[in-house]
Write an enzyme that holds these catalytic residues in place. Structure first.
Site, short mmCIF file in Angstrom:
data_model
loop_
_atom_site.label_atom_id
_atom_site.label_comp_id
_atom_site.label_asym_id
_atom_site.label_seq_id
_atom_site.Cartn_x
_atom_site.Cartn_y
_atom_site.Cartn_z
CB CYS A 48 -0.90 0.09 1.21
SG CYS A 48 -2.03 1.41 1.45
CG LEU A 49 0.93 3.81 -3.39
CD1 LEU A 49 0.40 4.57 -4.50
CD2 LEU A 49 2.49 3.58 -3.90
CG HIS B 58 -5.70 -2.42 -1.40
ND1 HIS B 58 -4.64 -3.04 -0.74
CD2 HIS B 58 -5.30 -0.80 -1.38
CE1 HIS B 58 -3.63 -1.87 -0.37
NE2 HIS B 58 -4.29 -0.72 -0.69
O1 GNR Z 1 0.58 -0.18 -5.72
C1 GNR Z 1 -0.39 -1.11 -5.02
N1 GNR Z 1 -0.17 -2.32 -5.19
C2 GNR Z 1 -1.02 -3.18 -4.61
C3 GNR Z 1 -0.28 -4.67 -4.77
C4 GNR Z 1 -1.03 -5.62 -4.27
C5 GNR Z 1 -2.48 -5.30 -3.67
C6 GNR Z 1 -2.76 -4.23 -3.73
C7 GNR Z 1 -2.23 -3.19 -4.04
S1 GNR Z 1 -2.90 -1.41 -4.10
C8 GNR Z 1 -1.32 -0.35 -3.91
C9 GNR Z 1 -1.60 0.96 -4.15
C10 GNR Z 1 -2.45 1.41 -3.25
O2 GNR Z 1 -1.97 1.51 -1.93
N2 GNR Z 1 -3.65 1.65 -3.38
O3 GNR Z 1 -4.51 1.90 -2.32
NI NI Z 2 -3.57 1.36 -0.44
#
Ligand code: GNR
Ligand code: NI
Length: 167
Positions: free
Chosen positions: A91-92, A133
């Protein structure tokens, strides 16, 4: 191009619940453009408005290898979900942490696209994981909160350490 600052866990603003968009106007179109720029620059495969401190039900996603298949989901709702699957997620808003999370395997979602047209998405694989997500972000949930208490404690300690080292 405008890059938006991304909130980092455990920022309490990540727990706000987003409200539906009532009108797709220039302000929403600008938000979508800035969110897409921010997602591509990060780089990430998805971004929820919650992560940039805008509490509206807006998501941008691009799971393509070529990074040219932007999908905009406004006011997304899960119509049905089936099966279970484990996938390693990141997650970022939780940089440097990757953990396996259980999600529905197949989902059917209704949403508006960036032009306000309503669409139904039936999908599995990475897109299904990513939509779930992002929809969690819109109700104030971050993926690490689905993990065991022990894992959450370890993650909190690691994030503290990362933060100390960044100073
Ligand atoms: O970039 C992202 N990669 C990811 C990889 C596996 C499952 C979910 C994600 S979402 C994430 C970007 C992010 O934080 N979106 O909210
Ligand atoms: Ni995320």
């Amino acid at each position: 191009m405008a890059l938006l600052p991304i909130l980092h866990y455990p920022d309490p603003r990540l727990h706000k619940v987003a409200v539906p968009v009532t009108r797709i106007d220039d302000k929403i179109r600008k938000l979508i453009k800035d969110m897409a720029d921010t997602m591509y620059a990060a780089p990430g495969i998805g971004l929820a408005a919650t992560q940039v401190d805008v509490h509206l039900r807006v998501i941008v996603i691009d799971v393509s290898e070529t990074r040219d298949q932007l999908q905009v989901l406004i006011n997304p709702e899960i119509i049905s979900a089936e099966g279970e699957k484990e996938c390693e997620e990141g997650c970022l808003s939780v940089p440097g942490i990757y953990e396996k999370v259980t999600r529905a395997e197949k989902i059917k979602v209704s949403a508006l696209d960036g032009d306000g047209r309503s669409r139904i998405i039936e999908t599995d694989g990475l897109l299904a994981v990513c939509i779930q997500h992002e929809m969690d972000h819109l109700v104030g949930r971050v993926f690490v909160e689905k993990l065991s208490q022990l894992k959450q404690k370890r993650i909190a300690a690691k994030l503290h350490k990362q933060q100390r080292q960044a100073m």
